[in-house]
Design a protein around this motif. Structure first.
Motif, PDB file in Angstrom:
ATOM      1  N   VAL A  75       0.834  -1.206   0.000  1.00 47.13           N
ATOM      2  CA  VAL A  75       0.000   0.000   0.000  1.00 47.13           C
ATOM      3  C   VAL A  75       0.865   1.251   0.000  1.00 47.13           C
ATOM      4  CG1 VAL A  75      -1.741   1.297   1.291  1.00 47.13           C
ATOM      5  CG2 VAL A  75      -1.913  -1.197   1.126  1.00 47.13           C
ATOM      6  N   ALA A  76       1.935   1.224   0.791  1.00 50.04           N
ATOM      7  CA  ALA A  76       2.814   2.400   0.878  1.00 50.04           C
ATOM      8  C   ALA A  76       3.462   2.719  -0.461  1.00 50.04           C
ATOM      9  CB  ALA A  76       3.889   2.157   1.940  1.00 50.04           C
ATOM     10  N   ASN A  77       3.790   1.688  -1.230  1.00 44.64           N
ATOM     11  CA  ASN A  77       4.459   1.885  -2.521  1.00 44.64           C
ATOM     12  C   ASN A  77       3.493   1.926  -3.702  1.00 44.64           C
ATOM     13  OD1 ASN A  77       6.924   1.831  -1.159  1.00 44.64           O
ATOM     14  ND2 ASN A  77       7.176  -0.383  -1.450  1.00 44.64           N
ATOM     15  N   ASN A  78       2.178   1.891  -3.408  1.00 48.48           N
ATOM     16  CA  ASN A  78       1.155   1.938  -4.455  1.00 48.48           C
ATOM     17  C   ASN A  78       1.263   0.751  -5.424  1.00 48.48           C
ATOM     18  OD1 ASN A  78      -1.116   3.148  -5.680  1.00 48.48           O
ATOM     19  ND2 ASN A  78       0.177   4.110  -7.247  1.00 48.48           N
ATOM     20  N   THR A  79       1.665  -0.406  -4.913  1.00 45.99           N
ATOM     21  CA  THR A  79       1.745  -1.612  -5.751  1.00 45.99           C
ATOM     22  C   THR A  79       0.659  -2.626  -5.386  1.00 45.99           C
ATOM     23  OG1 THR A  79       3.307  -2.686  -4.242  1.00 45.99           O
ATOM     24  CG2 THR A  79       4.235  -1.335  -6.020  1.00 45.99           C
ATOM     25  N   GLU A  80      -0.232  -2.260  -4.483  1.00 45.46           N
ATOM     26  CA  GLU A  80      -1.264  -3.210  -4.064  1.00 45.46           C
ATOM     27  C   GLU A  80      -2.270  -3.469  -5.184  1.00 45.46           C
ATOM     28  OE1 GLU A  80      -3.341   0.707  -3.004  1.00 45.46           O
ATOM     29  OE2 GLU A  80      -1.341  -0.061  -3.493  1.00 45.46           O
ATOM     30  N   VAL A  81      -2.874  -4.651  -5.147  1.00 40.83           N
ATOM     31  CA  VAL A  81      -3.999  -4.979  -6.028  1.00 40.83           C
ATOM     32  C   VAL A  81      -5.285  -4.643  -5.277  1.00 40.83           C
ATOM     33  CG1 VAL A  81      -5.224  -6.819  -7.221  1.00 40.83           C
ATOM     34  CG2 VAL A  81      -2.732  -6.792  -7.202  1.00 40.83           C
ATOM     35  N   ILE A  82      -6.223  -4.005  -5.955  1.00 39.94           N
ATOM     36  CA  ILE A  82      -7.480  -3.608  -5.324  1.00 39.94           C
ATOM     37  C   ILE A  82      -8.636  -4.268  -6.072  1.00 39.94           C
ATOM     38  CG2 ILE A  82      -8.923  -1.696  -4.557  1.00 39.94           C
ATOM     39  CD1 ILE A  82      -6.471   0.126  -4.884  1.00 39.94           C
ATOM     40  N   LEU A 116      -1.238  -3.091 -10.908  1.00 41.66           N
ATOM     41  CA  LEU A 116      -0.035  -2.602 -11.575  1.00 41.66           C
ATOM     42  C   LEU A 116       0.712  -3.753 -12.232  1.00 41.66           C
ATOM     43  CD1 LEU A 116       1.760   0.008 -11.931  1.00 41.66           C
ATOM     44  CD2 LEU A 116       3.012  -0.797  -9.920  1.00 41.66           C
ATOM     45  N   TYR A 117       0.900  -4.874 -11.482  1.00 39.34           N
ATOM     46  CA  TYR A 117       1.746  -5.952 -11.989  1.00 39.34           C
ATOM     47  C   TYR A 117       1.127  -6.676 -13.175  1.00 39.34           C
ATOM     48  CZ  TYR A 117      -0.857 -10.015 -10.168  1.00 39.34           C
ATOM     49  OH  TYR A 117      -1.797 -10.995  -9.939  1.00 39.34           O
ATOM     50  N   GLU A 118      -0.192  -6.650 -13.311  1.00 36.90           N
ATOM     51  CA  GLU A 118      -0.851  -7.337 -14.427  1.00 36.90           C
ATOM     52  C   GLU A 118      -0.772  -6.546 -15.725  1.00 36.90           C
ATOM     53  OE1 GLU A 118      -4.404  -9.913 -12.411  1.00 36.90           O
ATOM     54  OE2 GLU A 118      -4.673  -7.740 -12.462  1.00 36.90           O
ATOM     55  N   HIS A 119      -0.281  -5.316 -15.652  1.00 42.52           N
ATOM     56  CA  HIS A 119      -0.213  -4.458 -16.834  1.00 42.52           C
ATOM     57  C   HIS A 119       1.226  -3.998 -17.075  1.00 42.52           C
ATOM     58  CE1 HIS A 119      -4.627  -4.259 -16.964  1.00 42.52           C
ATOM     59  NE2 HIS A 119      -4.555  -4.214 -15.642  1.00 42.52           N
ATOM     60  N   GLY A 120       2.120  -4.956 -17.029  1.00 39.87           N
ATOM     61  CA  GLY A 120       3.515  -4.671 -17.333  1.00 39.87           C
ATOM     62  C   GLY A 120       4.270  -3.932 -16.259  1.00 39.87           C
ATOM     63  N   ARG A 121       3.645  -3.709 -15.103  1.00 34.80           N
ATOM     64  CA  ARG A 121       4.244  -3.000 -13.968  1.00 34.80           C
ATOM     65  C   ARG A 121       4.633  -1.558 -14.298  1.00 34.80           C
ATOM     66  NH1 ARG A 121       5.257  -6.851 -10.043  1.00 34.80           N
ATOM     67  NH2 ARG A 121       5.376  -9.000 -10.798  1.00 34.80           N
ATOM     68  N   ASN A 122       4.101  -1.051 -15.400  1.00 36.45           N
ATOM     69  CA  ASN A 122       4.439   0.321 -15.802  1.00 36.45           C
ATOM     70  C   ASN A 122       3.380   1.332 -15.381  1.00 36.45           C
ATOM     71  OD1 ASN A 122       6.853  -0.429 -17.140  1.00 36.45           O
ATOM     72  ND2 ASN A 122       5.666  -1.077 -18.930  1.00 36.45           N
ATOM     73  N   SER A 123       2.142   0.922 -15.398  1.00 37.76           N
ATOM     74  CA  SER A 123       1.048   1.829 -15.048  1.00 37.76           C
ATOM     75  C   SER A 123      -0.129   1.005 -14.557  1.00 37.76           C
ATOM     76  CB  SER A 123       0.634   2.682 -16.256  1.00 37.76           C
ATOM     77  OG  SER A 123       0.270   1.879 -17.361  1.00 37.76           O
ATOM     78  N   ARG A 124      -0.952   1.604 -13.727  1.00 29.68           N
ATOM     79  CA  ARG A 124      -2.097   0.931 -13.124  1.00 29.68           C
ATOM     80  C   ARG A 124      -3.305   1.008 -14.049  1.00 29.68           C
ATOM     81  NH1 ARG A 124      -3.708  -0.709  -8.052  1.00 29.68           N
ATOM     82  NH2 ARG A 124      -1.684  -0.092  -7.163  1.00 29.68           N
ATOM     83  N   HIS A 125      -3.990  -0.135 -14.223  1.00 28.73           N
ATOM     84  CA  HIS A 125      -5.182  -0.189 -15.061  1.00 28.73           C
ATOM     85  C   HIS A 125      -6.239  -1.062 -14.399  1.00 28.73           C
ATOM     86  CE1 HIS A 125      -3.478   1.910 -18.554  1.00 28.73           C
ATOM     87  NE2 HIS A 125      -2.363   1.252 -18.286  1.00 28.73           N
TER      88      HIS A 125
END
Length: 370
Positions: A75-82, A116-125
């Motif tokens: 959550v702190a690094n904005n890499t969580e899945v929601i 983030l990780y499901e979309h190439g880890r480049n941007s959140r979708h």
């Protein structure tokens, strides 16, 4: 006791999971419960009477756990899945006799997933799924007759879960194709509408009178899912996790309920619940990708009955969230690399139920059942 049973059993309808559940996170419990939970007031109907109910569930999962250890850095690094999950069950039950009942339940779901990780880890979708989930039909039987059930009763049920939900729902994934292009792929297992398997559901539920006008309630189910994998690709890196598994599911809840005499028809409850996905199925193989684990919650509730209508609100709040090690985690581990996947869980779940008991002598469209 008969005066309060409609309120109490109406309260038992919202669930789990769910089981769902789905089940407060990425531990992919389909959005349904056991057969008994879809009956509600129908459990105490007289022969030939009906009960119609609808149940709404919502949760937002975003806290990542491996085992019982949380990863707050996600959550702190904005890499969580929601995941945002909305589910509605439409249930119809019928009293075959004063002790036997039948039920049909049709669930609908709408899910959103931000990653983030499901979309190439480049941007959140975002990815989405919506439509009919897995339907179930079944029947149950109260063990004691009305003459013997002065202090309480227990019902046992048996049902079938039908693979009516789409278990290969597709979404657009960005930055994953050649030269960073987008591709249409199956969405994550946690927001698939179904699992593709025929399931056998066994459940039990009961209510018992306690001193000082308290009531004990309990409710649980286990769903056997014999199918091994469903053929839907996960696009995960490990070959052992390339296809989605069709897992068993379980849930149990218990607590106490007390009517509030100051306001006729009002009651409050406090209980606990445990729901989850086992590491191994009881029947059949357990290959493919699954996120096994369980959630233990405290579950406060509020119920109100007016005439033949009962509405119930329960809000399970997670106390323990455990993403257990899967078979693929164990098989792919080495002495130098112990694998333990994670899953995202919610802090709480909202259940709202409305049940309508239709007495046998109601005039109109239901005259034909008299």
């Amino acid at each position: 006791m008969k005066r309060f049973i409609p309120i109490i059993l109406g309260m038992l309808l919202p669930f789990v999971a769910q089981i769902n559940v789905n089940a407060q996170g990425c531990v992919a419990i389909r959005q349904f419960s056991g057969i008994g939970n879809a009956v509600g007031q129908g459990n105490i109907l007289e022969k030939g009477e009906w009960n119609i109910s609808s149940n709404y569930r919502y949760f937002k999962s975003f806290r990542h756990f491996s085992g019982t250890e949380e990863h707050p850095n996600r959550v702190a690094n904005n890499t969580e899945v929601i995941n945002w999950s909305h589910g509605v069950d439409l249930n119809v039950s019928y009293a075959i006799s004063n002790r036997a009942y039948a039920v049909v339940s049709l669930p609908f779901a709408y899910n959103e997933r931000s990653s983030l990780y499901e979309h190439g880890r480049n941007s959140r979708h975002m990815t989405y799924s919506k439509g009919i989930a897995d339907m179930r039909v079944g029947a149950g039987y109260w063990l004691l007759s009305s003459e013997k059930a002065r202090k309480g009763n227990t019902a046992v049920g048996l049902g079938v879960k039908l693979p009516t939900g789409d278990y290969n729902a597709q979404g657009t994934f960005y930055n994953v194709g050649p030269n960073g292009t987008s591709e249409v792929r199956p969405v994550d297992q946690s927001i698939q509408l179904g699992d593709g398997g025929w399931g056998l559901i066994v459940d039990a539920q009961g209510i018992w009178n306690l001193p000082s006008n308290f009531f004990l309630y309990y409710d649980g189910f286990y769903m056997f899912n014999p199918r091994n994998t469903n053929g839907t690709r996960t696009n995960r890196g490990r070959a052992s996790e390339g296809i989605m598994s069709v897992p068993d599911q379980f849930a149990f809840r218990a607590g106490v309920f007390k009517p509030i005499p100051v306001i006729h028809g009002l009651g409050i409850s406090l209980g606990g619940r445990v729901e989850g996905v086992p590491v191994r199925d009881i029947i059949g193989d357990s290959d493919g990708f699954r996120r096994p684990g369980y959630i233990a919650s405290v579950e406060p509730g509020l119920s109100y009955m007016l005439g033949n209508f009962t509405t119930t609100l329960t809000v399970p709040v997670a106390l323990i969230r455990n993403r257990t090690r899967s078979l693929t985690d164990i098989a792919d581990s080495t002495p130098d690399n112990r694998r333990h996947g994670d899953a995202a869980f919610a802090d709480y779940l909202i259940n709202v139920n409305l049940a309508w008991r239709i007495p046998k002598k109601v005039k109109g469209v239901f005259n034909s059942i008299d």
